[in-house]
Design a protein around this motif. Sequence first.
Motif, PDB file in Angstrom:
ATOM      1  N   HIS A  33      26.492 103.012  16.121  1.00  0.00           N
ATOM      2  CA  HIS A  33      26.756 103.530  14.777  1.00  0.00           C
ATOM      3  C   HIS A  33      28.230 103.643  14.412  1.00  0.00           C
ATOM      4  CE1 HIS A  33      22.518 104.513  14.344  1.00  0.00           C
ATOM      5  NE2 HIS A  33      22.563 105.136  15.503  1.00  0.00           N
ATOM      6  N   SER A  34      29.140 103.274  15.309  1.00  0.00           N
ATOM      7  CA  SER A  34      30.571 103.482  15.062  1.00  0.00           C
ATOM      8  C   SER A  34      31.399 102.303  15.556  1.00  0.00           C
ATOM      9  CB  SER A  34      31.051 104.749  15.791  1.00  0.00           C
ATOM     10  OG  SER A  34      30.300 105.875  15.422  1.00  0.00           O
ATOM     11  N   LEU A  35      32.591 102.182  14.965  1.00  0.00           N
ATOM     12  CA  LEU A  35      33.552 101.164  15.385  1.00  0.00           C
ATOM     13  C   LEU A  35      34.927 101.809  15.398  1.00  0.00           C
ATOM     14  CD1 LEU A  35      34.166  98.138  16.029  1.00  0.00           C
ATOM     15  CD2 LEU A  35      34.572  97.851  13.565  1.00  0.00           C
ATOM     16  N   VAL A  50      38.623 105.294  13.558  1.00  0.00           N
ATOM     17  CA  VAL A  50      37.214 105.328  13.944  1.00  0.00           C
ATOM     18  C   VAL A  50      36.413 105.435  12.657  1.00  0.00           C
ATOM     19  CG1 VAL A  50      35.453 106.441  15.359  1.00  0.00           C
ATOM     20  CG2 VAL A  50      37.856 106.562  16.059  1.00  0.00           C
ATOM     21  N   ILE A  51      35.447 104.527  12.489  1.00  0.00           N
ATOM     22  CA  ILE A  51      34.633 104.502  11.273  1.00  0.00           C
ATOM     23  C   ILE A  51      33.151 104.461  11.640  1.00  0.00           C
ATOM     24  CG2 ILE A  51      36.447 103.339   9.951  1.00  0.00           C
ATOM     25  CD1 ILE A  51      34.831 100.734  10.153  1.00  0.00           C
ATOM     26  N   PRO A  52      32.321 105.064  10.794  1.00  0.00           N
ATOM     27  CA  PRO A  52      30.887 104.859  10.988  1.00  0.00           C
ATOM     28  C   PRO A  52      30.519 103.473  10.456  1.00  0.00           C
ATOM     29  CG  PRO A  52      31.253 106.240   9.070  1.00  0.00           C
ATOM     30  CD  PRO A  52      32.603 105.969   9.681  1.00  0.00           C
ATOM     31  N   LYS A  53      29.488 102.890  11.022  1.00  0.00           N
ATOM     32  CA  LYS A  53      29.044 101.581  10.545  1.00  0.00           C
ATOM     33  C   LYS A  53      28.266 101.678   9.233  1.00  0.00           C
ATOM     34  CE  LYS A  53      28.948  99.142  14.958  1.00  0.00           C
ATOM     35  NZ  LYS A  53      28.087  98.458  15.940  1.00  0.00           N
ATOM     36  N   GLY A  54      27.777 102.845   8.907  1.00  0.00           N
ATOM     37  CA  GLY A  54      27.040 103.032   7.660  1.00  0.00           C
ATOM     38  C   GLY A  54      27.970 103.121   6.463  1.00  0.00           C
ATOM     39  N   ALA A  55      27.400 102.954   5.286  1.00  0.00           N
ATOM     40  CA  ALA A  55      28.153 102.947   4.028  1.00  0.00           C
ATOM     41  C   ALA A  55      28.361 104.375   3.524  1.00  0.00           C
ATOM     42  CB  ALA A  55      27.415 102.108   2.992  1.00  0.00           C
TER      43      ALA A  55
END
Length: 125
Positions: A33-35, A50-55
């Motif tokens: 769920h993260s990148l 660090v970002i979530p993969k969701g919008a």
Amino acid sequence: MPIDAKQPYDDSNIFARILRGELPSKTVLETDHSLAFHDINPLAPIHILVIPKGAYVSWDDFSARASDAEIADFTRAVGDVARQVGADAQGYRLLSNVGKRGGQEVPHLHVHIFGGQPLGPMLAR
């Protein structure tokens, strides 16, 4: 230019493009769920995003709509990355700008991890 974090998600933003593989990034960690990746214009010796993969536009949006699994994964990813890059050795700062007054420039939730040097006061006056 700061953005309005209350607007709908814009899937043409730079982080959405990185997630789709349209733009390169130097990955530090990827989970379900993260990148996490190195900032292209680092402001400290350690500067990871660090970002979530969701919008999700912001913390407000993420905390209201993300699943428990996404929230847990993202929170763990931030800590895992800080340890992985050695930011935990002498301390680090987490920063997430939200909305116009917070200085948010990309309409995708992201956390900056800064470290590797003394970081000074929390806010410039």
